[in-house]
Design an enzyme around this catalytic site. Sequence first.
Site, PDB file in Angstrom:
ATOM      1  N   HIS A 109      32.024 -50.418  42.803  1.00 14.73           N
ATOM      2  CA  HIS A 109      31.549 -51.183  43.966  1.00 14.73           C
ATOM      3  C   HIS A 109      32.096 -52.611  44.026  1.00 14.73           C
ATOM      4  CE1 HIS A 109      28.842 -47.982  45.015  1.00 14.73           C
ATOM      5  NE2 HIS A 109      28.110 -48.112  43.934  1.00 14.73           N
ATOM      6  N   HIS A 149      27.158 -42.475  44.482  1.00 19.47           N
ATOM      7  CA  HIS A 149      27.404 -43.501  45.503  1.00 19.47           C
ATOM      8  C   HIS A 149      28.881 -43.506  45.927  1.00 19.47           C
ATOM      9  CE1 HIS A 149      23.911 -44.982  43.122  1.00 19.47           C
ATOM     10  NE2 HIS A 149      23.457 -45.381  44.303  1.00 19.47           N
ATOM     11  N   ASP A 191      24.916 -40.301  38.112  1.00 15.69           N
ATOM     12  CA  ASP A 191      23.674 -40.543  38.850  1.00 15.69           C
ATOM     13  C   ASP A 191      23.430 -39.495  39.942  1.00 15.69           C
ATOM     14  OD1 ASP A 191      25.847 -41.517  40.250  1.00 15.69           O
ATOM     15  OD2 ASP A 191      25.086 -43.557  40.478  1.00 15.69           O
ATOM     16  N   ASP A 236      30.706 -40.019  41.540  1.00 11.58           N
ATOM     17  CA  ASP A 236      29.444 -40.756  41.435  1.00 11.58           C
ATOM     18  C   ASP A 236      28.583 -40.446  42.676  1.00 11.58           C
ATOM     19  OD1 ASP A 236      28.632 -43.677  39.909  1.00 11.58           O
ATOM     20  OD2 ASP A 236      27.784 -43.423  41.915  1.00 11.58           O
TER      21      ASP A 236
HETATM   22 ZN   LIG Z   1      26.334 -44.599  41.510  1.00 10.14          ZN
END
Ligand SMILES: [Zn+2]
Length: 401
Positions: free
Chosen positions: A141, A179, A266, A177
């Site tokens: 990120h 995200h 995650d 991931d």
């Molecule tokens: Zn993540």
Amino acid sequence: MTPAEEQPLTGPVRVVWSPDMLAYDFGQGHPMTSARLDLTIRLAQDLGLFDAPDVVMADAGVATDDLLARVHDRAYIAAVHRAATDGVVDLEHGLGTSDDPIFPDMHEASARIVQGTVDSMLAVWEGRAAHAVNVTGGLHHAMPAAASGFCVYNDAAVGIRALLEAGAQRVAYVDVDAHHGDGVQAVFWDEPRVLTVSVHETGHALFPGTGHPRETGGDDAPGTAVNLALPSGTGDAGWLRAIDAVVPAVVRAFAPDVLVTQHGCDTHVLDPLTHLRMSIDGQRAAAQLLHRLAHEAAGGRWVALGGGGYAVVDVVPRSWTHLIGVATHQPVDPATAVPETWRDLVQERFGRQGPDRMTDGRDARFSPWTSGYDPSDDVDRAVRATRSAAFPLLGLDPDLD
Ligand SMILES: [Zn+2]
Ligand SMILES: [Zn+2]
């Protein structure tokens, strides 16, 4: 055993690790605790994965500011230094927020992770390692001028930039991931030599809110971003079917010199921050799929990174130990018992029991895309949206390939 796993090692496998990497820790109560890394390395160690002569542990050191500046703005790097040394909050650069609170070793700890990933990339590119793993990396990120989502410096982006500068013509980055891998996508949005593929929970339900199928790359690099946004609640069978329906085809079409993968775990049903329903067995199957793909489509040149994952005891150590097992050509049988030494450590440190097997008892089976599109299925519709948006730009037929 799959054919790729039966292949003999073509060189040593590098595992980046130094206890100094535990300094990347946002403090008490923050989900990004370094205990997740400590427990992972100890579990892999207790299972003997580092004992093989072809496994090389590497302490790579700390990235210089000049190296970080291949991706990050100088003003941002200076702000991270000020945050680390004087505790200066700088919200414009994302420093001192609840997601990215300031901690004393912030600059050095973050730059150490970057160096670990750069070292992994160059070792694989120069043929000093067949594969390389940096479970401390995958901080996807981080933006060129801001910290975001628990990430300070974008090790994956700096590493890919280093590969390009070392002569790689094409690099594929695949991020599984939960995200969206927004920082890596943003850095290479207009870079035709880098394909970024992100498989994630839909941005309609989860941070950072981006990663929609129509995000397919900038004007200078059409088709070099691929986004597969899956519905909340997706489990092993849907997630693996979706990955299998998109990732191998686009990576093969791009024909990269190196495959870089991000294995944020995650996606697991026990993860406290997301809403997917994966198991350890499904995550292990994805690592195997990506390993095979590296052999098939990238000459075996594979760099595997960690990422998110906040079920610190029950998920992260087992998921990434399987990743290390796959990458070092010593796949851990899911039925393997978790060593007592490790369970004792968990009991002592967390005052609770840790998992006792390297499996969640799932079989990670899925039906492949060729079994037919089901328009009433949310996962199938998400896959279809990605194939329709991305495949033609890569010369693929969304209905065939
Ligand atoms: Zn993540
Ligand atoms: Zn291999």
